[in-house]
Scaffold this motif. Structure first.
Motif, PDB file in Angstrom:
ATOM      1  N   LEU A   1       1.032  -1.146  -0.046  1.00 45.87           N
ATOM      2  CA  LEU A   1       0.161   0.030  -0.064  1.00 45.87           C
ATOM      3  C   LEU A   1       0.943   1.277   0.018  1.00 45.87           C
ATOM      4  N   GLU A   2       0.687   1.999  -0.971  1.00 48.10           N
ATOM      5  CA  GLU A   2       1.403   3.535  -1.156  1.00 48.10           C
ATOM      6  C   GLU A   2       0.477   4.455  -0.350  1.00 48.10           C
ATOM      7  N   VAL A   3       0.907   4.989   0.606  1.00 48.53           N
ATOM      8  CA  VAL A   3       0.007   5.994   1.412  1.00 48.53           C
ATOM      9  C   VAL A   3       0.189   7.454   1.008  1.00 48.53           C
ATOM     10  N   GLY A   4      -0.491   8.122   0.643  1.00 49.69           N
ATOM     11  CA  GLY A   4      -0.452   9.710   0.192  1.00 49.69           C
ATOM     12  C   GLY A   4       0.456   9.426  -1.114  1.00 49.69           C
ATOM     13  N   ALA A   5      -0.131   8.913  -2.023  1.00 46.35           N
ATOM     14  CA  ALA A   5       0.880   8.525  -3.209  1.00 46.35           C
ATOM     15  C   ALA A   5       0.748   9.659  -4.280  1.00 46.35           C
ATOM     16  N   GLY A   6      -0.095  10.610  -4.178  1.00 49.19           N
ATOM     17  CA  GLY A   6       0.011  11.776  -5.213  1.00 49.19           C
ATOM     18  C   GLY A   6      -0.283  11.168  -6.715  1.00 49.19           C
ATOM     19  N   SER A   7       0.493  11.332  -7.708  1.00 48.18           N
ATOM     20  CA  SER A   7       0.154  10.876  -8.856  1.00 48.18           C
ATOM     21  C   SER A   7       0.737   9.390  -9.040  1.00 48.18           C
ATOM     22  N   ALA A   8       1.031   8.762  -8.025  1.00 48.98           N
ATOM     23  CA  ALA A   8       1.444   7.185  -7.857  1.00 48.98           C
ATOM     24  C   ALA A   8       2.715   6.826  -8.615  1.00 48.98           C
ATOM     25  N   PRO A   9       3.705   7.876  -8.825  1.00 44.44           N
ATOM     26  CA  PRO A   9       4.738   6.987  -9.670  1.00 44.44           C
ATOM     27  C   PRO A   9       5.610   5.876  -8.929  1.00 44.44           C
ATOM     28  N   CYS A  10       5.607   6.161  -7.626  1.00 45.86           N
ATOM     29  CA  CYS A  10       6.137   5.051  -6.852  1.00 45.86           C
ATOM     30  C   CYS A  10       5.494   3.669  -7.054  1.00 45.86           C
TER      31      CYS A  10
ATOM     32  N   VAL B   1      -2.171   2.098   9.770  1.00 47.79           N
ATOM     33  CA  VAL B   1      -1.479   1.160   8.773  1.00 47.79           C
ATOM     34  C   VAL B   1      -0.932  -0.171   9.538  1.00 47.79           C
ATOM     35  N   ALA B   2      -0.877  -0.140  10.726  1.00 50.31           N
ATOM     36  CA  ALA B   2      -0.497  -1.321  11.707  1.00 50.31           C
ATOM     37  C   ALA B   2      -1.782  -2.312  11.606  1.00 50.31           C
ATOM     38  N   ARG B   3      -3.004  -1.734  11.411  1.00 52.09           N
ATOM     39  CA  ARG B   3      -4.224  -2.432  11.205  1.00 52.09           C
ATOM     40  C   ARG B   3      -4.085  -3.395   9.873  1.00 52.09           C
ATOM     41  N   VAL B   4      -3.853  -2.598   8.797  1.00 55.02           N
ATOM     42  CA  VAL B   4      -4.140  -3.163   7.654  1.00 55.02           C
ATOM     43  C   VAL B   4      -2.917  -3.940   7.046  1.00 55.02           C
ATOM     44  N   LEU B   5      -1.549  -4.096   7.834  1.00 53.78           N
ATOM     45  CA  LEU B   5      -0.619  -4.836   7.588  1.00 53.78           C
ATOM     46  C   LEU B   5      -0.796  -6.358   8.220  1.00 53.78           C
ATOM     47  N   ARG B   6      -0.214  -7.001   7.596  1.00 56.92           N
ATOM     48  CA  ARG B   6       0.100  -8.338   8.078  1.00 56.92           C
ATOM     49  C   ARG B   6       1.271  -8.416   9.073  1.00 56.92           C
ATOM     50  N   PRO B   7       1.117  -9.175  10.115  1.00 53.93           N
ATOM     51  CA  PRO B   7       2.340  -9.265  11.282  1.00 53.93           C
ATOM     52  C   PRO B   7       3.819  -9.589  10.538  1.00 53.93           C
TER      53      PRO B   7
ATOM     54  N   LEU C   1      -3.036   5.183  -2.650  1.00 54.95           N
ATOM     55  CA  LEU C   1      -3.911   5.881  -1.758  1.00 54.95           C
ATOM     56  C   LEU C   1      -3.722   7.391  -1.807  1.00 54.95           C
ATOM     57  N   ASP C   2      -4.932   8.237  -2.062  1.00 51.04           N
ATOM     58  CA  ASP C   2      -4.335   9.718  -1.738  1.00 51.04           C
ATOM     59  C   ASP C   2      -5.697  10.388  -1.567  1.00 51.04           C
ATOM     60  N   ILE C   3      -5.616  11.547  -0.627  1.00 49.33           N
ATOM     61  CA  ILE C   3      -6.942  12.145  -0.283  1.00 49.33           C
ATOM     62  C   ILE C   3      -7.527  13.025  -1.310  1.00 49.33           C
ATOM     63  N   SER C   4      -6.525  13.529  -2.502  1.00 53.67           N
ATOM     64  CA  SER C   4      -6.952  14.412  -3.424  1.00 53.67           C
ATOM     65  C   SER C   4      -7.418  13.809  -4.642  1.00 53.67           C
TER      66      SER C   4
ATOM     67  N   ALA D   1      -5.562   9.163   5.121  1.00 53.86           N
ATOM     68  CA  ALA D   1      -4.515   8.346   5.658  1.00 53.86           C
ATOM     69  C   ALA D   1      -4.683   7.879   7.083  1.00 53.86           C
ATOM     70  N   ASP D   2      -5.490   8.615   7.935  1.00 59.39           N
ATOM     71  CA  ASP D   2      -6.037   8.050   9.140  1.00 59.39           C
ATOM     72  C   ASP D   2      -7.376   7.518   9.102  1.00 59.39           C
ATOM     73  N   GLN D   3      -7.810   7.098   7.863  1.00 63.84           N
ATOM     74  CA  GLN D   3      -9.272   6.297   7.928  1.00 63.84           C
ATOM     75  C   GLN D   3      -9.140   5.446   6.578  1.00 63.84           C
ATOM     76  N   LEU D   4      -8.233   4.610   6.729  1.00 66.43           N
ATOM     77  CA  LEU D   4      -7.823   3.636   5.660  1.00 66.43           C
ATOM     78  C   LEU D   4      -9.076   2.738   5.162  1.00 66.43           C
ATOM     79  N   PRO D   5      -9.628   2.874   4.138  1.00 65.98           N
ATOM     80  CA  PRO D   5     -10.635   1.799   3.823  1.00 65.98           C
ATOM     81  C   PRO D   5     -10.420   0.245   3.320  1.00 65.98           C
ATOM     82  N   PHE D   6      -9.598  -0.328   4.048  1.00 59.68           N
ATOM     83  CA  PHE D   6      -9.159  -1.708   3.981  1.00 59.68           C
ATOM     84  C   PHE D   6      -9.383  -2.541   5.035  1.00 59.68           C
ATOM     85  N   THR D   7      -9.793  -3.686   4.707  1.00 51.27           N
ATOM     86  CA  THR D   7      -9.840  -4.673   5.922  1.00 51.27           C
ATOM     87  C   THR D   7      -8.396  -4.947   6.516  1.00 51.27           C
ATOM     88  N   SER D   8      -8.376  -5.629   7.592  1.00 52.87           N
ATOM     89  CA  SER D   8      -7.205  -5.891   8.574  1.00 52.87           C
ATOM     90  C   SER D   8      -6.431  -6.720   7.726  1.00 52.87           C
ATOM     91  N   ASP D   9      -5.092  -6.784   8.113  1.00 54.46           N
ATOM     92  CA  ASP D   9      -4.254  -7.871   7.367  1.00 54.46           C
ATOM     93  C   ASP D   9      -4.416  -7.849   5.668  1.00 54.46           C
TER      94      ASP D   9
END
Length: 277
Positions: free
Chosen positions: A79-88, A163-169, A102-105, A130-138
């Motif tokens: 997951l890229e958080v705050g990706a802008g135009s998403a080149p990364c 971020v911790a919630r949506v990441l796997r251990p 993911l981006d807010i804009s 970024a403080d309201q990620l619309p993804f399931t856990s793990d």
């Protein structure tokens, strides 16, 4: 405010700068409208440096292709958080990762859609904060952010918790932000940017407002200790803190980043962390 962002400021009616609190809702609203208004100028100024499918961590030009902060990415869900135009994100997908950006804009995501089409690298795009990620856990093996989202949210611990919630251990979370010591200096790439003007410990947000006092841009300051505490409080282990030096022969100014300042003190902090199992 600066001439670099004059068109966004004019569009939003930005009238001045204040130091005051800004809660989560106001921070989200202000930065959504700001990046919508500034998206075109931002890409006119920085698009060539960032590329359409390249992973540049910071104005110092550190590239994931060279440093491999995310480790082996092939087959990983990232997951890229705050990706802008998403080149990364496009670079990650081109290197065989499964990526969501993911981006807010909407303005930034419009450029992301255009670059998806231009490159033929079709990265899934999601509009959210970024403080309201619309993804399931793990959901992901790793998450990253190259100067996206983290400084613009009111409560950074909420971002790290999400971020911790949506990441796997054991998943990695690597993000780059303005180096916190930059807060004490004016946002100026020249000699004026070498003189301390405010306290490192003053965490009052930087807020630009319109004529009625409504926020049009919000940025939040945290000390290095604030970041480390927020990370450890949300289950992350800090594996490395990278402070890139200004490269020899790198002459490009980027806002407040410049060879003059870069040779004296860091402009970027890159946190390499991992979620505890």
């Amino acid at each position: 405010m600066s001439n670099q962002h004059a068109s966004a400021e004019q569009a939003l009616g930005t009238a001045g700068i204040v130091k005051r609190g800004a809660d989560a809702a106001e921070s989200r609203s202000a930065n959504r409208i700001w990046w919508d208004a500034d998206a075109d100028d931002y890409h006119d100024t920085h698009g060539e440096f960032l590329g359409a499918a390249d992973f540049v961590w910071c104005p110092e030009g550190v590239r994931e292709e060279e440093v491999r902060f995310l480790g082996e990415i092939a087959g990983q869900s990232i997951l890229e958080v705050g990706a802008g135009s998403a080149p990364c994100a496009r670079w990650l997908k081109a290197n065989k990762a499964n990526v969501v950006a993911l981006d807010i804009s909407e303005g930034m995501l419009r450029h992301a859609r255009e670059n998806n089409a231009k490159t033929g690298i079709d990265v899934p795009l999601v509009q959210a904060s970024a403080d309201q990620l619309p993804f399931t856990s793990d959901s992901f093996d790793a998450a990253c952010s190259a100067f996206g989202a983290v400084p613009f949210v009111a409560n950074v611990q909420e971002v790290f918790s999400e971020v911790a919630r949506v990441l796997r251990p054991g998943g990695s979370w690597v993000f780059a932000v303005n180096h916190p010591m930059r807060w004490i200096f004016p946002d100026d790439p020249g000699p004026l940017g070498l003189t301390v003007t405010q306290s490192y410990f003053d965490r009052t947000p930087y807020v630009e407002v319109d004529g009625e006092g409504h926020a049009t841009y919000v940025e939040h300051h945290r000390t290095l200790g604030d970041y480390v505490r927020a990370l450890t409080n949300t289950g992350f282990v800090l594996e490395d803190l990278v402070e890139p030096e200004w490269p020899k022969g790198h002459t490009r100014n980027w806002g407040q980043w410049s060879p003059l300042r870069g040779k004296l003190f860091p402009g970027t902090a890159i946190f390499r962390t991992r979620l505890t199992s």
